[in-house]
Design a protein around this motif. Structure first.
Motif: not given
Ligand code: ADP
Length: 579
Positions: A347-350, A354-356, A373-382, A389-391
């Protein structure tokens, strides 16, 4: 932190190392004090011996002594100030370097949270205030109080009753200045905050200038700018006026003082308790004391300013990274380059959604794995979790069976290349942008990657070839050129693991093919995790994970997923339409 703690800290970290230089400037302050007092004192023998007693033997000596006193004072002032200017600049350097070091090392989370304008205000305004506090203020405290002590000595020597009278006036003057300082402190903090906002806004205008133009918001933005500037103007006007407010008070006080002095000293002279030569020497000392009294009384403005600035900066400098390596962390021992995600939650924010949520991935070494997957799905986060960059909040990630959290961060990151969607480049030459990947690359290596990434074609056309400066974030290059440049940079790094965030913007067919070939070369036999947008990438991937709403909902390859996954099928059909 309270004021005393802040001052102690500033002394320990920023002033202590210059203590010898500061002592030297205090020594010169002593000479300043002595020569200023001598100037006042010399009027006594000058009037008595030359004007009253007409002693010819002193007609040259006393004027010469006065010239000498002024010269000593001048040279010492020059020396004391020069030394402190150098100390001030050293302090500024250390502070700015501390802030830059923080900004460069800071966790991604911190950088995302803080506005860049704030950093700019720290590194300019705040640093300046602290610099003044630890240099000018120190000098003035010593210089002015020593001078004041010397001059008071002369005043008492000439006539103690008059001196007592003058001393009563000093606290009056400083009370006025003190209340001034308090008000100044508040206003100047607000001024600095406003100035920070204006800088942030300016950065935003630069970044968004095309959007401003296309939506024709120039007038709207100008009026917003005017608002920001007006607010700043109000604060600065207020603080400047508060400073000037001292003048009428101080002038009136001086008038009262002189009037009182004439009245009182007149009485003393009439009753033969005071000689005219003592009176003039006393008067000179008192007038010379005016400047140090005023300076000392208003010092608290600079002190409060400096402390307020330190209160803003020190917590930034002290901020500890939360992404740190363990005490006995290891070097990454790479074999095939298999990456595993096991029940990874993030989660980005506690305490928010859940983001993942329980992500499980099995990324085979030397192969290409795609996330779709759709935008906002969580791919970049993975992707962001692999180079730390994040734990992750829970679960684990391994590379060749070694948890990434047990590895040296430098070892982990040196084995990973990142090619971003928003190709990030520096305002430097093409060559240096490519060479950024490794230390001391040789020209042959660079030539090789420019060929393999098809950069050589556009480099040839640039005015200074590979030594052309490409402008802030590569403004002088096209989107496709920027992408190729960032691929070349990643190629040079030759790392086993490639994280690829494919650009969504479509390019012309020829550029697209070249980029595809460059990527093929870059990712050959490497472990590649790609956020795939291009159909060809998706189809060519060895394995595909379908990400939806922070979960892996399907996995397979193109053929199996087309059969088994409705979401993938829909996604694929949409992609076909887009292409
Ligand atoms: P994708 O790459 O699949 O488009 P992201 O991994 O970028 O999706 O984002 C997944 C979710 O995390 C989204 O709901 C987005 O709003 C949220 N998110 C992404 N980056 C941040 C951040 N730095 N702080 C808080 N929320 C974030």
């Amino acid at each position: 932190m309270n004021k005393i703690e802040i001052l102690k800290r500033l002394y320990k970290d920023y002033t202590h190392k210059f203590i010898y230089k500061i002592s030297l400037s205090i020594f010169f302050s002593l000479i300043i004090a002595a020569s200023t007092s001598a100037i006042a004192w010399l009027l006594d023998p000058a009037i008595k011996k030359i004007f009253i007693e007409k002693d010819t033997s002193l007609i040259l000596i006393i004027p010469a002594a006065i010239v000498a006193a002024f010269t000593f004072k001048g040279i010492s002032l020059y020396m004391a100030k020069t030394i402190m200017i150098k100390v001030a600049q050293e302090v500024r350097k250390i502070l700015q370097l501390d802030i830059m070091t923080y900004a460069i090392n800071a966790d991604t989370e911190e950088i995302n949270k803080k506005h860049s304008g704030k950093f700019i205000s720290h590194i300019t305004f705040d640093v300046d205030r602290i610099k003044i506090l630890v240099s000018t203020v120190i000098l003035n405290i010593f210089k002015d109080s020593l001078t004041l002590i010397g001059l008071l000595g002369v005043m008492f020597y000439q006539n103690w009753r008059l001196a007592l009278f003058a001393i009563i006036m000093i606290p009056l003057a400083s009370i006025a200045a003190r209340s001034l300082g308090k008000r100044m402190g508040k206003v100047s903090t607000q001024t600095q905050e406003r100035a920070g906002t204006l800088t942030s806004y300016l950065l935003e205008v630069f970044k968004n200038h095309k959007i401003i133009k296309i939506f024709q918001k120039e007038n709207y933005e100008i009026s917003r700018a005017e608002n920001f500037i007006n607010l700043l103007k109000e604060k600065i006007t207020k603080s400047d006026i508060i400073l000037v407010r001292a003048s009428p008070i101080m002038e009136t006080l001086t008038g009262i003082m002189i009037a009182g002095l004439i009245f009182y000293s007149g009485n003393l002279i009439m009753s033969d308790d005071l000689d005219i030569n003592n009176f003039f020497s006393f008067l000179a000392a008192m007038m010379l004391a005016y400047q140090p009294v005023r300076s000392l009384a208003t010092l608290n403005i600079a002190i409060n300013d400096g402390i307020a600035a330190a209160k803003r900066i020190l917590p930034v400098i002290d901020k500890k990274n939360s992404i740190v390596e363990k005490l006995n962390s290891n070097e990454l021992k790479l074999n095939k380059g298999n990456i595993i995600f096991k029940d990874v939650k993030f989660n980005y924010i506690k305490n928010e959604n859940r983001v993942l949520d329980s992500i499980n991935l099995n990324i085979n070494g030397g192969e290409m794995t795609a996330l779709v997957g759709h935008s906002g799905a969580g791919k970049s986060t993975i992707l962001n979790l692999i180079p730390r960059f994040y734990d992750a909040d829970s679960g684990y990630i391994t590379i060749d069976d070694q948890s990434i959290y047990d590895l040296k961060i430098s070892s982990l990151r040196s084995n990973i290349s990142l090619v971003n969607q928003e190709t990030t480049l520096f305002d430097d030459t093409v060559k240096n942008n490519i060479a950024y990947a490794i230390e001391n690359p040789n020209d042959e290596e660079i030539t090789e990657v420019t060929k393999l990434s098809y950069c050589d074609e556009f480099i040839k056309k640039l005015p200074q070839g590979i030594d052309t400066v490409i402008g802030e974030n590569g403004v002088r290059l096209s989107g496709g050129e920027k992408q190729r440049l960032s691929i070349a940079r990643a190629m040079l790094k030759k790392s086993k693991i490639i994280l690829l965030d494919e650009a969504t913007s479509s390019l012309d067919a020829e550029t697209e093919t070249k980029i595809q070939e460059a990527i093929n070369y870059l990712t050959k036999n490497r472990t590649t995790l790609v956020i795939a947008h291009r159909l060809s990438t998706i189809i060519n991937s060895n394995k595909i994970y379908v990400v939806d709403n922070g979960k892996i909902i399907d996995e397979g390859n193109h053929e199996t997923l087309l059969k088994d996954s409705i979401i993938y099928k829909n996604f694929y059909e949409k992609q076909i339409k887009k292409n």
